[in-house]
Write an enzyme that holds these catalytic residues in place. Structure first.
Site, PDB file in Angstrom:
ATOM      1  N   GLU A  86       3.960  41.110  50.456  1.00 44.53           N
ATOM      2  CA  GLU A  86       4.209  39.672  50.575  1.00 44.53           C
ATOM      3  C   GLU A  86       3.956  39.020  49.218  1.00 44.53           C
ATOM      4  OE1 GLU A  86       3.074  36.275  53.889  1.00 44.53           O
ATOM      5  OE2 GLU A  86       1.556  37.747  53.317  1.00 44.53           O
ATOM      6  N   ASN A 139      -0.397  36.728  57.763  1.00 45.93           N
ATOM      7  CA  ASN A 139      -1.670  36.456  58.436  1.00 45.93           C
ATOM      8  C   ASN A 139      -1.615  35.186  59.273  1.00 45.93           C
ATOM      9  OD1 ASN A 139      -3.074  38.718  57.645  1.00 45.93           O
ATOM     10  ND2 ASN A 139      -3.821  37.804  55.750  1.00 45.93           N
ATOM     11  N   SER A 195      -5.304  37.996  50.653  1.00 39.88           N
ATOM     12  CA  SER A 195      -4.668  37.824  51.955  1.00 39.88           C
ATOM     13  C   SER A 195      -4.874  36.433  52.525  1.00 39.88           C
ATOM     14  CB  SER A 195      -5.218  38.858  52.943  1.00 39.88           C
ATOM     15  OG  SER A 195      -6.623  38.740  53.057  1.00 39.88           O
ATOM     16  N   HIS A 214       0.531  40.169  47.913  1.00 40.44           N
ATOM     17  CA  HIS A 214      -0.332  40.568  49.027  1.00 40.44           C
ATOM     18  C   HIS A 214       0.112  41.933  49.551  1.00 40.44           C
ATOM     19  CE1 HIS A 214      -1.416  39.903  53.544  1.00 40.44           C
ATOM     20  NE2 HIS A 214      -2.296  40.698  52.951  1.00 40.44           N
TER      21      HIS A 214
END
Length: 727
Positions: A470, A508, A437, A458
């Site tokens: 992702e 993120n 991540s 991800h």
């Protein structure tokens, strides 16, 4: 070629078959509606026809309305939308009355619907207008009205008919929650009438024996009373007051479709049926002309579907995964193994000990047992899925794997070691993916002997529930690796976005500023209750303080330390660190320790804010305006999304919006950060950003891309229309 055809059988039953050419599922267009209208007229006028059955030439009945048609109607303005909707109402009312005498309610022709499979949206609204609905014994079929999930509500009579059929309370789960049911449950709920092996034959037999009384709907009969009571009856009053409170409690007023739906039901319940249909059409028009419905349909249906079908997939042969290796059987690895095995993929699940690997497999056992207890799976299905997962410590078991997903600790050294061990065994053409991540993909790829076959995937936790994946391209990642990752995500029935490598990637990168802004405000003396409610009133599913409790405060501490080490003097979040480091030092690490910004009971249920929060960071005597807090929280995310686009991390704003909604729940009513900024307009967005920057610092400075758009009067989705996907 036509969407509807009619065959008049020897038994004098007219079978109207819906079969849209070139489509896997039937969708209704205005041309199709005109065809159906003409066939209904012909069948009603033909004295030899004793009854009509409407069915499908496909394995399912219908998926709903053609959204391109809806978009076309919107271009003509509100009157065009209303006129188009009323055209559908007239057609369905014609089916419902079936040529009967308006006074005696006699002389009509029976019309039934035979559903071979799934019937959604207009695919249920049409059958609801018929006199009896027969569905096949197909447990995989889904029946319901899911429109509310994409920002609209059933506007072709489904709202009015279902409420009059089931009452407001009975209809609420299907209208307000978009609940879908299999045929058996749909029958139990009263949505349909019969579940039978051969619905077409049963429908034919029924129309031949149906009498005049079988054709009159309850709302067309004298003395009709709505189930549960009308709005101003004693029981109805309780229902509608409660429903209004429930809707506002769940939506906080930011989802216009829910409020419009309730208004259509409430107002329609007090007038005759045909007037109620006009009220429904007016409220549907109101919602459809609202920018929120446009944004939600675009992101949650059109763009989401396009991404799932490979809108940005590079040219490459089919890359379907046949054997998957997973390194690390912790929560992420176990979750990836489960969804992959559920999709029919053979899985090798590796961990450092056999016990850990077996524990990873047992995660699937638990999920499948829960599904069986809820009657959503069977022992046979469980056995099939578990047989596909091989837990082991032996890397030699990876032989023959065409994709390996590494899901070990977020430690570059550990990841490098398992990468080398796996590549020593797997085929030369296998793709290696790392599930991370935060760690840069290009750096992790240095441990690979085949960096062009190395990619980031991800997953979001919990893997079995979260819809987004992702995919991150490193500097040397090749197109085949991207195609492989996309095909794999499609296999496990999730939605992919593809981004380029950068710190925190895309999701993120936007989530962290949202959390940090909330924590900053706590340090400034802003009421935590005000912060959390401001976020929820903008449509965020979780306030920033609850979100950091859920994801764990110690993870925030680790990310902060790593980011500070990488950025040095440029690190901007010292004020945030002061708060989360203080909480971590006191052992308040979030929900997992039953102590964070919130207190929790022994079962992990939130009990309210920690009593010591006000002592550590006292609330200021004067609190900021609600709008200012909302702007800080929304712009913290949205400006970062624009920067990601400007820097080329994000290549397609469709991925930015879909990813934001599915990844961290960015205000779904807005269609995502780019949809929200388009609603504001670039000039207004720049104005707000500059005001925030002047007051709170350069993190709110408007990106150059947004300034340029404001100067040119452009919008993000307007630029796509001009042929630009990204910047």
């Amino acid at each position: 070629m036509t969407d509807f055809t009619m065959d008049k059988g020897a038994d004098d039953v007219a079978i109207i078959t819906w079969d849209v050419p070139g489509k896997s599922m039937n969708v209704l267009s205005l041309d199709g509606a005109a065809e159906l209208n003409a066939l209904i007229d012909e069948a009603l006028a033909d004295v030899a026809v004793k009854g009509i059955v409407i069915t499908s030439g496909k394995k399912d009945f219908a998926a709903g309305m053609d959204l391109n048609v809806i978009a076309g109607m919107k271009q003509g303005g509100a009157q065009a939308v209303f006129d188009g909707v009323m055209t559908l109402h007239h057609l369905l009312r014609k089916i419902e009355l079936a040529g009967m005498d308006p006074k005696t309610k006699k002389g009509g022709k029976p019309i039934a619907a035979a559903l071979p499979g799934t019937a959604l949206g207009i695919g249920l609204e049409l059958p609801l207008a018929t006199h009896r609905i027969f569905a096949a014994e197909n447990p995989k079929a889904r029946i319901g009205l899911p429109e509310i999930m994409v920002g609209i509500f059933p506007g072709a009579g489904g709202t009015t008919r279902l409420v009059r059929k089931l009452g407001a309370m009975g209809a609420a789960p299907f209208l307000l929650e978009g609940k879908l049911s299999d045929p058996a449950k749909a029958k139990s709920a009263g949505l349909i009438d019969e579940v039978i092996a051969d619905p077409l034959q049963a429908a034919r037999e029924w129309v031949l024996k149906a009498g005049d009384a079988d054709l009159v709907k309850p709302w067309d009969a004298k003395g009709y009373k709505m189930p549960g009571g009308e709005p101003y009856s004693p029981s109805g009053f309780m229902t509608f007051v409660g429903a209004s409170a429930m809707v506002h409690g769940k939506t906080l007023g930011v989802y216009p479709a829910a409020k419009a739906l309730l208004s259509a039901v409430y107002e329609g319940a007090m007038v005759p049926f045909d007037t109620a249909l006009k009220i429904e059409a007016r409220w549907f028009t109101n919602v459809l002309m609202n920018p929120s419905s446009t944004a939600m349909i675009r992101s949650l249906f059109i763009n989401k579907e396009a991404l799932e079908k490979g809108a940005n997939r590079p040219e490459a042969p089919d890359q379907m995964v046949r054997k998957l290796g997973i390194l690390g059987a912790g929560m992420m690895g176990a979750g990836i193994a489960h969804v992959s095995a559920m999709a029919g993929i053979e899985v090798v699940l590796i961990d450092s000990t056999q016990e850990a690997a077996e524990r990873g497999k047992s995660y699937s056992t638990g999920l499948l047992d829960k599904a069986i207890s809820r009657r959503k799976s069977t022992e046979e299905k469980k056995a099939e899925v578990l047989a596909r997962i091989t837990p082991t410590t032996d890397y030699a078991a990876l032989q023959g794997c065409d994709l390996v997903v590494e899901a070990v600790f977020e430690d570059p050294a550990v990841k490098a070691e398992v990468t080398k061990r796996a590549e020593a065994v797997i085929p030369q053409d296998a793709i290696f993916a790392t599930n991370t991540s935060t760690l840069p993909i290009s750096e992790l790829a240095k441990a690979s002997a085949r960096p062009d076959q190395f990619i980031g995937i991800h997953f979001f936790s919990p893997v079995d529930k979260m819809l987004l994946v992702e995919i991150i391209k490193g500097r040397e990642t090749g197109s085949r690796a991207v195609a492989k990752a996309l095909d794999f995500v499609r296999q496990i029935r999730k939605t992919p976005i593809v981004v380029n490598d950068a710190r925190f990637f895309y999701a993120n990168r936007c989530i962290i500023p949202y959390i940090n802004e909330g924590i900053r405000m706590v340090a400034e003396g802003v009421s935590p209750t005000l912060i959390e409610n401001a976020a929820k009133m903008m449509g965020m599913p979780l306030g920033p303080l609850q979100l950091v409790d859920e994801t764990s405060i110690d993870l925030g501490v680790k990310i902060a330390k790593a980011t500070r080490a990488a950025m040095g003097e440029a690190y901007p979040d010292g004020a945030v660190d002061h708060v989360i480091f203080r909480l971590a030092d006191q052992g308040r690490l979030g929900r997992k320790t039953k102590a964070g910004f919130y207190d929790y009971d022994e079962a992990g249920k939130r009990q309210g804010f920690w009593s010591g929060l006000a002592a550590e960071w006292p609330e200021a005597d004067t609190q900021p305006e609600l709008t200012e807090i909302q702007h800080r929280l929304m712009f913290a995310q949205s400006l970062e999304a624009v920067r990601a686009l400007q820097e080329g991390v994000l290549e397609d704003i469709r991925e930015g919006d879909v990813g934001a909604i599915l990844g961290w729940g960015f205000a779904p009513w807005s269609g995502g950060p780019f949809g929200w900024l388009d609603m504001l307009g670039a000039p207004r967005a720049v104005e707000i950003a500059e005001d925030l920057a002047a007051k709170f610092g350069p993190r709110f400075a408007a990106p150059q891309l947004l300034k340029d758009m404001a100067a040119k009067g452009e919008s993000f989705y307007g630029r796509i229309g001009a042929g630009n996907k990204a910047a």
